[in-house]
Design a protein around this motif. Structure first.
Motif, PDB file in Angstrom:
ATOM      1  N   GLY A 312       0.736  -1.365  -0.021  1.00 49.18           N
ATOM      2  CA  GLY A 312       0.144  -0.131   0.046  1.00 49.18           C
ATOM      3  C   GLY A 312       0.971   1.506   0.055  1.00 49.18           C
ATOM      4  N   GLY A 313       0.112   2.276  -0.165  1.00 49.21           N
ATOM      5  CA  GLY A 313       0.863   3.615  -0.545  1.00 49.21           C
ATOM      6  C   GLY A 313       2.052   3.833  -1.322  1.00 49.21           C
ATOM      7  N   GLY A 314       2.169   2.879  -2.457  1.00 52.27           N
ATOM      8  CA  GLY A 314       3.053   2.852  -3.324  1.00 52.27           C
ATOM      9  C   GLY A 314       4.355   2.387  -2.935  1.00 52.27           C
ATOM     10  N   ARG A 315       4.057   1.567  -1.976  1.00 49.32           N
ATOM     11  CA  ARG A 315       5.550   0.903  -1.207  1.00 49.32           C
ATOM     12  C   ARG A 315       5.533  -0.654  -1.436  1.00 49.32           C
ATOM     13  NH1 ARG A 315       5.766   2.299   4.390  1.00 49.32           N
ATOM     14  NH2 ARG A 315       3.832   1.354   4.289  1.00 49.32           N
ATOM     15  N   VAL A 316       6.665  -1.370  -1.295  1.00 49.68           N
ATOM     16  CA  VAL A 316       6.743  -2.659  -1.253  1.00 49.68           C
ATOM     17  C   VAL A 316       7.474  -3.053  -0.275  1.00 49.68           C
ATOM     18  CG1 VAL A 316       6.084  -3.049  -3.715  1.00 49.68           C
ATOM     19  CG2 VAL A 316       8.590  -2.669  -2.889  1.00 49.68           C
ATOM     20  N   VAL A 317       7.527  -4.339   0.264  1.00 50.05           N
ATOM     21  CA  VAL A 317       8.577  -4.808   1.206  1.00 50.05           C
ATOM     22  C   VAL A 317       9.069  -5.921   0.743  1.00 50.05           C
ATOM     23  CG1 VAL A 317       6.724  -6.247   2.370  1.00 50.05           C
ATOM     24  CG2 VAL A 317       8.929  -5.779   3.531  1.00 50.05           C
ATOM     25  N   HIS A 318      10.492  -6.210   0.754  1.00 49.58           N
ATOM     26  CA  HIS A 318      11.219  -7.169   0.072  1.00 49.58           C
ATOM     27  C   HIS A 318      12.485  -7.386   0.651  1.00 49.58           C
ATOM     28  CE1 HIS A 318      13.617  -4.245  -2.509  1.00 49.58           C
ATOM     29  NE2 HIS A 318      12.963  -3.512  -1.892  1.00 49.58           N
ATOM     30  N   ALA A 319      12.971  -8.753   0.564  1.00 46.03           N
ATOM     31  CA  ALA A 319      14.544  -9.016   0.794  1.00 46.03           C
ATOM     32  C   ALA A 319      15.134  -8.822  -0.480  1.00 46.03           C
ATOM     33  CB  ALA A 319      14.385 -10.474   1.070  1.00 46.03           C
ATOM     34  N   SER A 320      15.925  -7.561  -0.303  1.00 48.69           N
ATOM     35  CA  SER A 320      16.507  -6.685  -1.191  1.00 48.69           C
ATOM     36  C   SER A 320      17.979  -7.489  -1.567  1.00 48.69           C
ATOM     37  CB  SER A 320      16.734  -5.245  -1.326  1.00 48.69           C
ATOM     38  OG  SER A 320      17.274  -4.445  -2.327  1.00 48.69           O
ATOM     39  N   ASN A 321      18.934  -7.202  -0.783  1.00 55.68           N
ATOM     40  CA  ASN A 321      20.301  -7.764  -0.941  1.00 55.68           C
ATOM     41  C   ASN A 321      21.002  -7.842   0.383  1.00 55.68           C
ATOM     42  OD1 ASN A 321      21.532  -5.174  -0.095  1.00 55.68           O
ATOM     43  ND2 ASN A 321      20.492  -4.397  -2.016  1.00 55.68           N
ATOM     44  N   PRO A 322      22.132  -8.345   0.291  1.00 53.98           N
ATOM     45  CA  PRO A 322      22.851  -8.477   1.826  1.00 53.98           C
ATOM     46  C   PRO A 322      23.186  -7.467   2.410  1.00 53.98           C
ATOM     47  CG  PRO A 322      23.922 -10.024  -0.168  1.00 53.98           C
ATOM     48  CD  PRO A 322      22.741  -9.306  -0.670  1.00 53.98           C
ATOM     49  N   ARG A 323      23.159  -6.165   1.644  1.00 62.26           N
ATOM     50  CA  ARG A 323      23.382  -4.988   2.373  1.00 62.26           C
ATOM     51  C   ARG A 323      22.501  -4.282   3.260  1.00 62.26           C
ATOM     52  NH1 ARG A 323      26.049  -5.018  -2.388  1.00 62.26           N
ATOM     53  NH2 ARG A 323      28.384  -4.874  -2.323  1.00 62.26           N
ATOM     54  N   THR A 324      21.283  -4.351   2.528  1.00 60.61           N
ATOM     55  CA  THR A 324      19.874  -3.736   3.187  1.00 60.61           C
ATOM     56  C   THR A 324      19.110  -4.872   3.857  1.00 60.61           C
ATOM     57  OG1 THR A 324      18.612  -3.951   1.157  1.00 60.61           O
ATOM     58  CG2 THR A 324      19.951  -1.896   1.421  1.00 60.61           C
ATOM     59  N   GLY A 325      19.415  -6.027   3.465  1.00 54.68           N
ATOM     60  CA  GLY A 325      18.493  -7.134   4.184  1.00 54.68           C
ATOM     61  C   GLY A 325      17.073  -6.825   3.650  1.00 54.68           C
ATOM     62  N   ILE A 326      15.919  -7.456   4.538  1.00 56.27           N
ATOM     63  CA  ILE A 326      14.626  -7.025   4.193  1.00 56.27           C
ATOM     64  C   ILE A 326      14.278  -5.777   4.560  1.00 56.27           C
ATOM     65  CG2 ILE A 326      12.198  -7.626   4.945  1.00 56.27           C
ATOM     66  CD1 ILE A 326      13.357 -10.528   5.918  1.00 56.27           C
ATOM     67  N   THR A 327      13.707  -5.018   3.638  1.00 55.19           N
ATOM     68  CA  THR A 327      13.472  -3.510   3.517  1.00 55.19           C
ATOM     69  C   THR A 327      12.522  -2.921   2.792  1.00 55.19           C
ATOM     70  OG1 THR A 327      14.730  -1.334   3.146  1.00 55.19           O
ATOM     71  CG2 THR A 327      14.767  -2.774   1.441  1.00 55.19           C
ATOM     72  N   ILE A 328      11.938  -1.870   2.816  1.00 51.66           N
ATOM     73  CA  ILE A 328      10.726  -1.290   2.111  1.00 51.66           C
ATOM     74  C   ILE A 328      11.236  -0.197   1.129  1.00 51.66           C
ATOM     75  CG2 ILE A 328       8.615   0.209   2.522  1.00 51.66           C
ATOM     76  CD1 ILE A 328       8.429  -1.084   5.273  1.00 51.66           C
ATOM     77  N   SER A 329      10.745  -0.180   0.091  1.00 51.06           N
ATOM     78  CA  SER A 329      11.024   0.451  -1.054  1.00 51.06           C
ATOM     79  C   SER A 329       9.798   1.233  -1.634  1.00 51.06           C
ATOM     80  CB  SER A 329      11.898   0.061  -2.203  1.00 51.06           C
ATOM     81  OG  SER A 329      12.902  -0.800  -1.612  1.00 51.06           O
ATOM     82  N   ASN A 330       9.934   2.273  -2.492  1.00 50.85           N
ATOM     83  CA  ASN A 330       8.998   2.652  -3.519  1.00 50.85           C
ATOM     84  C   ASN A 330       8.603   1.647  -4.526  1.00 50.85           C
ATOM     85  OD1 ASN A 330       7.955   3.893  -6.053  1.00 50.85           O
ATOM     86  ND2 ASN A 330       8.111   5.806  -4.963  1.00 50.85           N
ATOM     87  N   MET A 331       7.408   1.296  -4.950  1.00 50.65           N
ATOM     88  CA  MET A 331       7.301   0.171  -5.817  1.00 50.65           C
ATOM     89  C   MET A 331       7.953   0.355  -7.009  1.00 50.65           C
ATOM     90  SD  MET A 331       3.213   0.992  -6.569  1.00 50.65           S
ATOM     91  CE  MET A 331       3.128  -0.325  -8.173  1.00 50.65           C
ATOM     92  N   TYR A 332       8.146   1.720  -7.536  1.00 52.96           N
ATOM     93  CA  TYR A 332       8.833   2.060  -8.787  1.00 52.96           C
ATOM     94  C   TYR A 332      10.222   2.323  -8.577  1.00 52.96           C
ATOM     95  CZ  TYR A 332       4.140   2.019 -10.784  1.00 52.96           C
ATOM     96  OH  TYR A 332       2.640   1.970 -11.071  1.00 52.96           O
ATOM     97  N   TYR A 333      10.745   1.733  -7.517  1.00 50.67           N
ATOM     98  CA  TYR A 333      12.230   1.984  -7.413  1.00 50.67           C
ATOM     99  C   TYR A 333      12.962   1.386  -8.295  1.00 50.67           C
ATOM    100  CZ  TYR A 333      13.361  -2.775  -6.002  1.00 50.67           C
ATOM    101  OH  TYR A 333      13.579  -4.374  -6.075  1.00 50.67           O
ATOM    102  N   ARG A 334      12.566   0.397  -9.349  1.00 54.17           N
ATOM    103  CA  ARG A 334      12.865  -0.043 -10.345  1.00 54.17           C
ATOM    104  C   ARG A 334      11.608  -0.304 -11.346  1.00 54.17           C
ATOM    105  NH1 ARG A 334      15.975  -5.937  -9.360  1.00 54.17           N
ATOM    106  NH2 ARG A 334      15.867  -5.879 -12.034  1.00 54.17           N
ATOM    107  N   SER A 335      11.906  -0.760 -12.597  1.00 51.84           N
ATOM    108  CA  SER A 335      10.563  -0.748 -13.452  1.00 51.84           C
ATOM    109  C   SER A 335      10.048  -2.259 -13.132  1.00 51.84           C
ATOM    110  CB  SER A 335      11.444  -0.598 -14.805  1.00 51.84           C
ATOM    111  OG  SER A 335      11.621   0.611 -15.247  1.00 51.84           O
TER     112      SER A 335
END
Length: 345
Positions: A312-335
């Motif tokens: 919601g709110g244009g955001r996603v939660v995901h396990a991104s990479n070893p540096r950030t771990g599980i994090t929240i990003s803008n849903m359009y942080y990439r296409s």
């Protein structure tokens, strides 16, 4: 392009330099690999005692460092999350959560409580769970993560440091990418575990600290079912935990599809452990039609290599990479490449 200031001990050194005549000027601390650009707006030569020095430092802007934007910084001293309350009362409404080592600005105090602001959240936390003063300043420089913030409308993240190279994705203005290495004309960044490159002229490189997460249900939008709210709340409880390639544990580590698999498993739904396989589960939907709890997939062109959960709110939660771990990003942080609806509400 700003560069990260790495040495916490130079804070007092910069103040000392200011105190011997650098009133209203930019102090350059050089010969240390990275540079510190400090805008001084107060006369430190009059700061004869600790109280006056504290007041004087309130006028300093630590540009490009973890202290930028903070006057009275504090760091969360907890093992997981620190609850932020609407008032100085343990039974008052929960308005946000400050993650372990997250930063906040202390606005005041009320008994055993501190009035803080962190990101979009303002409220009260128990002072005993905060690092404050010089200890917080030192920690800030240890914990700050170097990020490249996009300063143009949209920017290609390329596979090689060349404008002729293919690209992983496009990212929007204001998006922050984890920096791996600063090069002469390019910045090497992490894009969900892949190495990417962005043109240095289109990003500002600074050092950032984690801030609080809001708990406002308004972010979920109208007409969202309880199960969708529950699954999003559950997923966000693990923000800050580790990224582990091939992992499916919310506490010991998970990769992108392993994180989604583990979250849905808690609600009795089985998914395969692959982002490409998960993209074929449920019902395919338009990215523009996603609801909280739906999955969004990312990749290079049409090839899917990453999955995130929309909250919601244009955001996603995901396990991104070893540096950030599980994090929240803008849903359009990439296409986004596609989206899928797993829940059948």
């Amino acid at each position: 392009m700003y560069r990260r200031y790495r040495t916490a001990g130079l804070v007092l050194g910069a103040i000392f330099l200011a105190s011997v005549g650098m009133n209203g000027m930019d102090a350059q601390a050089s010969g240390l690999g990275d540079s510190l650009n400090t805008g001084v707006a107060s006369n430190f030569s009059q700061a004869a005692d600790t109280e006056e020095l504290t007041q004087a430092t309130a006028e300093v802007v630590w540009t490009g460092t973890p202290l930028e934007g903070y006057v009275n910084i504090a760091i969360a001293n907890v093992e997981d999350n620190l609850n932020i309350r609407a008032s100085a009362d343990g039974s008052s409404q929960l308005v946000g959560k400050l993650r372990k080592n997250g930063a906040c600005e202390i606005l005041g105090s009320e008994g055993e409580w501190s009035h803080i602001r962190s990101g979009e959240v303002e409220g009260y936390v128990k002072t005993e769970y905060l690092y404050t003063g010089q200890e917080a300043v030192d920690l800030a420089f240890q914990l700050g993560q170097t990020v490249a913030r996009v300063n143009t409308d949209s920017l290609y993240v390329r596979m090689e440091p060349s404008t002729d190279a293919d690209y992983w994705t496009k990212v929007p203005s204001g998006e922050e990418l984890q920096v791996i290495e600063e090069m002469e004309d390019w910045v090497k960044v992490d894009i969900d575990g892949e190495d990417g490159y962005v043109a240095a002229e289109y990003v500002d490189v600074t050092s950032e600290l984690d801030t609080a997460l809001t708990l406002s249900e308004a972010l979920y939008g109208e007409g969202v079912t309880d199960v969708r709210i529950a699954i999003c709340d559950f997923a966000q409880d693990y923000v800050g935990n580790r990224y582990v390639w091939g992992g499916t544990s919310l506490t010991k580590g998970a990769d992108c599809s392993g994180f989604v698999l583990a979250v849905y498993r808690n609600f009795g739904i089985s998914l395969p452990h692959s982002s490409r396989a998960q993209a074929n589960c449920g019902t395919k939907i338009s990215v523009g039609d996603v609801k909280p709890g739906d999955l969004i997939f990312y990749g290079n062109g049409k090839r899917i290599n990453h999955v995130a959960m929309y909250i919601g709110g244009g955001r996603v939660v995901h396990a991104s990479n070893p540096r950030t771990g599980i994090t929240i990003s803008n849903m359009y942080y990439r296409s986004p490449v596609s989206a899928a609806r797993i829940l059948k509400d």
